[in-house]
Design a protein around this motif. Structure first.
Motif, PDB file in Angstrom:
ATOM      1  N   ALA A   3      -3.514 -47.382  33.910  1.00 58.65           N
ATOM      2  CA  ALA A   3      -2.137 -46.945  33.704  1.00 58.65           C
ATOM      3  C   ALA A   3      -1.697 -46.007  34.825  1.00 58.65           C
ATOM      4  O   ALA A   3      -0.585 -46.108  35.360  1.00 58.65           O
ATOM      5  CB  ALA A   3      -1.999 -46.260  32.346  1.00 58.65           C
ATOM      6  N   LYS A   4      -2.624 -45.123  35.217  1.00 59.58           N
ATOM      7  CA  LYS A   4      -2.289 -44.153  36.263  1.00 59.58           C
ATOM      8  C   LYS A   4      -2.032 -44.884  37.596  1.00 59.58           C
ATOM      9  O   LYS A   4      -1.012 -44.654  38.269  1.00 59.58           O
ATOM     10  CB  LYS A   4      -3.456 -43.165  36.401  1.00 59.58           C
ATOM     11  N   GLN A   5      -2.971 -45.800  37.935  1.00 62.64           N
ATOM     12  CA  GLN A   5      -2.819 -46.489  39.235  1.00 62.64           C
ATOM     13  C   GLN A   5      -1.580 -47.381  39.274  1.00 62.64           C
ATOM     14  O   GLN A   5      -0.887 -47.461  40.291  1.00 62.64           O
ATOM     15  CB  GLN A   5      -4.070 -47.322  39.518  1.00 62.64           C
ATOM     16  N   ARG A  30       6.091 -52.607  35.904  1.00 65.63           N
ATOM     17  CA  ARG A  30       6.102 -51.949  37.225  1.00 65.63           C
ATOM     18  C   ARG A  30       6.713 -52.898  38.282  1.00 65.63           C
ATOM     19  O   ARG A  30       7.513 -52.471  39.117  1.00 65.63           O
ATOM     20  CB  ARG A  30       4.667 -51.576  37.616  1.00 65.63           C
ATOM     21  N   ALA A  42       1.189 -46.937  37.671  1.00 62.33           N
ATOM     22  CA  ALA A  42       2.379 -46.100  37.796  1.00 62.33           C
ATOM     23  C   ALA A  42       2.558 -45.613  39.235  1.00 62.33           C
ATOM     24  O   ALA A  42       3.663 -45.306  39.660  1.00 62.33           O
ATOM     25  CB  ALA A  42       2.287 -44.911  36.840  1.00 62.33           C
ATOM     26  N   GLU A  43       1.448 -45.567  39.987  1.00 58.88           N
ATOM     27  CA  GLU A  43       1.563 -45.067  41.356  1.00 58.88           C
ATOM     28  C   GLU A  43       1.787 -46.173  42.393  1.00 58.88           C
ATOM     29  O   GLU A  43       2.085 -45.899  43.548  1.00 58.88           O
ATOM     30  CB  GLU A  43       0.300 -44.287  41.722  1.00 58.88           C
ATOM     31  N   ARG A  55     -11.254 -45.325  29.102  1.00 59.62           N
ATOM     32  CA  ARG A  55     -11.179 -44.774  30.455  1.00 59.62           C
ATOM     33  C   ARG A  55     -10.469 -45.773  31.397  1.00 59.62           C
ATOM     34  O   ARG A  55      -9.609 -45.407  32.193  1.00 59.62           O
ATOM     35  CB  ARG A  55     -12.591 -44.475  30.972  1.00 59.62           C
ATOM     36  N   GLU A  88      -8.371 -47.973  30.543  1.00 54.67           N
ATOM     37  CA  GLU A  88      -6.940 -48.013  30.233  1.00 54.67           C
ATOM     38  C   GLU A  88      -6.201 -46.880  30.925  1.00 54.67           C
ATOM     39  O   GLU A  88      -5.179 -47.101  31.591  1.00 54.67           O
ATOM     40  CB  GLU A  88      -6.716 -47.929  28.731  1.00 54.67           C
ATOM     41  N   SER A  89      -6.734 -45.649  30.808  1.00 51.36           N
ATOM     42  CA  SER A  89      -5.966 -44.552  31.389  1.00 51.36           C
ATOM     43  C   SER A  89      -5.988 -44.604  32.919  1.00 51.36           C
ATOM     44  O   SER A  89      -4.991 -44.312  33.582  1.00 51.36           O
ATOM     45  CB  SER A  89      -6.447 -43.193  30.859  1.00 51.36           C
ATOM     46  N   GLU A  90      -7.150 -45.032  33.447  1.00 46.47           N
ATOM     47  CA  GLU A  90      -7.211 -45.145  34.921  1.00 46.47           C
ATOM     48  C   GLU A  90      -6.219 -46.201  35.436  1.00 46.47           C
ATOM     49  O   GLU A  90      -5.456 -45.972  36.379  1.00 46.47           O
ATOM     50  CB  GLU A  90      -8.649 -45.514  35.344  1.00 46.47           C
TER      51      GLU A  90
END
Ligand code: DAH
Length: 335
Positions: free
Chosen positions: A22-24, A84, A26-27, A16, A18-20
């Motif tokens: 990765a999402k942040q 990033r 990228a934003e 979780r 990791e995906s959280e």
């Protein structure tokens, strides 16, 4: 069974995270935000450390499983963060480059080189020509007294010739010199003949300003004293000088009067279809030489005076004397 559960939960939490993350990541839209994310996920008190704090409850054989997973996750997040960062840097650069486009067709803003004012250049040219004939440069003060400006030049008090030159008086016997002729007297007082001098300088007269008059203007005085100088020497010198300056313009000598020369002449050149007076000259009056203690039977010579403005205006076709004083660059840059 219970340990298996917490192992599963930990793995799930890592996934979780990791995906959280990765999402942040990228934003994140600027370098600061990316750095804040790094601290909040990977820092000492960040999410990952928090999660791993729960590892102590696991049996020792299961810990390496989580440790390994955590390492992989950490490496993965570090990679995402630096990618990033790079991306944002490049994006910012591309944006500045597109905004700061350079127009290679705009004219350069270089500082233009200055040059001599046409009046200075004309003065120097006249002086140079006489230096080429063996004359030396002499100078005198602009604040003069009545003796040098008038009396010693054979213009006594009450003589009507003083009216030929409307004078700025300064009080006492001081005045602003009305011509460069006083330099003749000053030089001869200090230097016994033979002399040959050329004396440029500023002179003053109470004239109203118009297209040919200015209360301040410039003259060049010429004086040669030696044994045996006569009118032919004067004429030859003046003709050689005028030819060198103007080229082959027709020249005429016209009888005239100056108190300090005898005989006196004015010299005209033909310019734009009419005769234009360019200088006064003559044989130095014996009274002037006597006043200096020089024997006129032994010494003789000639003198000449000319207005620099007029020479400059004829040379360059300038129609109004005021153009020479107003410092208008649109005019001056032509020279
Ligand atoms: N000083 C005279 C003037 O300003 C010009 C002049 C005439 C000078 C004759 C001379 C000369 O030396 O010989 O009007």
């Amino acid at each position: 069974m219970s340990s298996n559960l917490s192992l599963k939960k930990l793995i799930l939490d890592l996934e979780r995270l990791e995906s959280e993350a990765a999402k942040q990541i990228a934003e994140a839209n600027d370098a600061d935000s990316v750095e804040k994310l790094r601290v909040s996920f990977l820092g000492k008190k960040g999410s990952l450390s928090n999660l791993l704090g729960g590892m102590g409850k696991l049996p020792s054989e299961e810990r390496p499983v989580i440790g390994q997973r955590a390492n992989v996750l950490k490496a993965e997040l570090q990679k995402l963060l630096s990618e990033r960062q790079c991306f944002l840097k490049e994006q910012a650069l591309a944006e500045t480059l597109s905004k700061e486009s350079i127009d290679v067709t705009t004219p350069p803003i270089g500082t233009s080189l200055g040059h001599r004012h046409p009046l200075i250049a004309t003065t120097e040219e006249i002086v140079d020509l006489f230096c080429g004939l063996g004359y030396q440069v002499a100078e005198g003060p602009e604040v003069e007294n009545e003796n040098y400006n008038f009396t010693a030049l054979n213009i006594p008090k009450e003589h009507p010739a003083r009216d030929m030159q409307d004078t700025f008086y300064l009080g006492g016997d001081l005045l602003l010199r009305t011509h460069t002729s006083p330099v003749q007297i000053r030089h001869l007082e200090q230097n016994p003949p033979p002399v040959r001098i050329v004396a440029p300088g500023r002179v003053y007269r109470r004239d109203a300003v118009d297209s040919t008059h200015s209360p301040v203007f410039h003259q060049v005085e010429v004086l040669a004293i030696d044994e045996g100088l006569n009118f032919s020497h004067l004429r030859g010198t003046v003709l050689a000088f005028l030819k060198a300056f103007f080229g082959d313009l027709p020249v005429r000598f016209r009888a005239s009067y100056f108190p300090f020369t005898e005989p006196s002449v004015e010299v005209d050149v033909e310019w734009r279809g009419r005769w234009l007076e360019v200088m006064g000259c003559g044989m130095v009056d014996p009274a002037v030489l006597e006043g200096l203690g020089l024997d006129p039977e032994r010494w003789s010579g000639f003198a000449a005076g000319l207005g620099v403005e007029r020479f400059c205006m004829v040379r360059h076709g300038v129609d109004d004397i005021r153009r020479l004083y107003t410092s208008d660059l649109r005019f001056l840059e032509q020279f």
